[in-house]
Design a protein around this motif. Sequence first.
Motif, mmCIF file in Angstrom:
data_model
loop_
_atom_site.group_PDB
_atom_site.id
_atom_site.type_symbol
_atom_site.label_atom_id
_atom_site.label_comp_id
_atom_site.label_asym_id
_atom_site.label_seq_id
_atom_site.Cartn_x
_atom_site.Cartn_y
_atom_site.Cartn_z
ATOM 1 N N THR A 152 0.142 -0.219 4.817
ATOM 2 C CA THR A 152 -0.421 -2.264 4.870
ATOM 3 C C THR A 152 0.772 -2.948 3.711
ATOM 4 O OG1 THR A 152 -2.373 -2.170 5.464
ATOM 5 C CG2 THR A 152 -1.435 -3.720 4.560
ATOM 6 N N LYS A 153 2.158 -3.666 4.092
ATOM 7 C CA LYS A 153 3.430 -3.885 3.745
ATOM 8 C C LYS A 153 3.289 -5.446 4.145
ATOM 9 C CE LYS A 153 4.534 0.439 2.743
ATOM 10 N NZ LYS A 153 4.201 1.204 1.356
ATOM 11 N N ASN A 185 0.956 -5.086 10.630
ATOM 12 C CA ASN A 185 1.684 -5.493 9.400
ATOM 13 C C ASN A 185 2.308 -6.957 10.241
ATOM 14 O OD1 ASN A 185 1.764 -3.905 7.556
ATOM 15 N ND2 ASN A 185 2.886 -3.373 7.844
ATOM 16 N N SER A 186 2.392 -8.025 9.163
ATOM 17 C CA SER A 186 2.356 -9.195 9.852
ATOM 18 C C SER A 186 3.812 -9.467 11.203
ATOM 19 C CB SER A 186 3.239 -10.444 8.735
ATOM 20 O OG SER A 186 4.760 -11.620 9.336
ATOM 21 N N GLU A 245 0.675 -1.500 -0.189
ATOM 22 C CA GLU A 245 -0.209 -0.467 -0.413
ATOM 23 C C GLU A 245 0.533 1.096 0.043
ATOM 24 O OE1 GLU A 245 -3.572 0.952 2.696
ATOM 25 O OE2 GLU A 245 -2.214 1.021 4.240
ATOM 26 N N ILE A 246 0.865 2.338 -0.477
ATOM 27 C CA ILE A 246 1.332 3.037 -1.130
ATOM 28 C C ILE A 246 1.182 4.560 -0.563
ATOM 29 C CG2 ILE A 246 2.856 2.775 -2.786
ATOM 30 C CD1 ILE A 246 1.592 4.871 -4.702
ATOM 31 N N ILE A 247 -0.771 4.183 -0.784
ATOM 32 C CA ILE A 247 -1.755 5.950 -0.088
ATOM 33 C C ILE A 247 -2.858 4.771 0.682
ATOM 34 C CG2 ILE A 247 -3.168 5.322 -2.244
ATOM 35 C CD1 ILE A 247 -3.350 8.589 -1.689
ATOM 36 N N VAL A 303 8.077 -5.176 7.712
ATOM 37 C CA VAL A 303 7.886 -3.610 8.630
ATOM 38 C C VAL A 303 7.626 -2.820 9.658
ATOM 39 C CG1 VAL A 303 6.699 -2.554 6.191
ATOM 40 C CG2 VAL A 303 9.131 -1.823 7.598
ATOM 41 N N LEU A 304 8.008 -2.407 9.989
ATOM 42 C CA LEU A 304 6.893 -1.638 11.581
ATOM 43 C C LEU A 304 5.616 -1.286 11.192
ATOM 44 C CD1 LEU A 304 6.272 -1.866 14.749
ATOM 45 C CD2 LEU A 304 7.622 0.253 14.155
ATOM 46 N N GLY A 305 4.368 -1.391 10.823
ATOM 47 C CA GLY A 305 3.253 -0.768 11.067
ATOM 48 C C GLY A 305 2.528 -0.247 12.096
ATOM 49 N N LEU A 306 2.963 0.634 11.244
ATOM 50 C CA LEU A 306 2.729 1.794 13.661
ATOM 51 C C LEU A 306 0.949 1.982 13.479
ATOM 52 C CD1 LEU A 306 4.229 2.068 16.225
ATOM 53 C CD2 LEU A 306 4.486 4.027 14.972
#
Length: 419
Positions: A346-347, A112-113, A37-39, A351-354
């Motif tokens: 969301t990735k 995120n995961s 997700e970029i936006i 990576v830390l999805g805060l």
Amino acid sequence: MTLERHNSTIPSNIAGLPASEIADIVEKYVAVARDGEIITDSRLGKNYSWPSADPRKGEQISRPLNEKDRSIFVQAATTTHFNFESFLKANVDQPIEVQVLEVLNHRAFQFNSRTRFRDATHWQKRIANFIRKGRPIEIVIPIFCVINNPIKRLQPTVATAAEDISLLHLGNIVNIIKEVYAPGAIFQIITDSTFYSLPFGVTSVEASNYVQSLNERLLSLGLTNCIRIHDISALLSNFNTAFHERFEYWCKQFSNDPLIDGLSQSEYECWLASMKASVNTRKLNLSYEQMQSVFGSEITLDEDRYRLNERSRWALIEYRALKTAAADLQWEDRFFPGAVRATIHTKQIPVLGLRIYPEYKFSSTLLPYHGIGVLSKSERNGQYKLTIEPELFVCGSPIFTRVSDDAGTTWFYQKNDES
């Protein structure tokens, strides 16, 4: 300087680090901005029920902002999804770097995961490097932009309750980390307000004013010891030539083929509709009926008379080109070598999805600047919680009270019968 490959350039300000650390940074560099997700999905034609008549014309229960509201903000900034005693019981025998990583990776803070983030050992190594040096752990996160859509906020975007609660929430995370590692952490916030002013169609004055208001709130909240705010436009300005070479390159690529980087057609259409809901349409002075016509449905191939579909397509090209050009310069490790990278998107990569505020991606999907803060009591525990809603869909409702400061700026809406 070669920028065709993401791993081809060693950032100049890490050249003095030990060879092993440089190798780890280069080997493990991930262009976070280019994955997933970029936006944020912020479409206005989906999951919202439009009132039959313009809600701005109805009666609005209102009250002034007061000192007691601070306690409400503090409560809404305190997550109910994390229990330190339970956490410590499960992790007390782990090394400190693992405990810190597990704080960040707790579902209260990570959307995120968790498995991917835990298994990517380079994040633990980076945390261990800070601990070995006795320094606060740096966490880098790009966030805070001006979205000048009159459905999302009726007034120009400035820092209000939603930003306060988000900053307080980050401060709370630092305090939890201090319980297991005394030096704690520092959140390096990279505001992209001025950076994305081009695609979002806001003036540099608006964008700069928002950054200024964020810094003022940070100072007022007493959080300058653990949160720093940086303007990414200023950071990249010393690399103007290299940046613009990449920006122009990616503008051409995304213009010729919006799916060139592996984006699916469905993802593209979602992001295009979200961009349509993010570009500045305030200057069009649309009536309520016109806004409902324009935003109440997804983007179509037919041009509307405001040329908003065409503007949104080009805005998405510019937005993606800006984001990708910055990624090509590996800005994270150029300016914050060895830091933990966080994201609000969301990735699929580790990576830390805060969760930028406690309910982000739990019961609320919008970022603080994609709407207005709504404070209500949780049915589960009676504690105040923050959600973000497009303001046009809460104003004029008899179940909400608008709370404004002395200047008339709306700070938040409070659900009634909960005072």
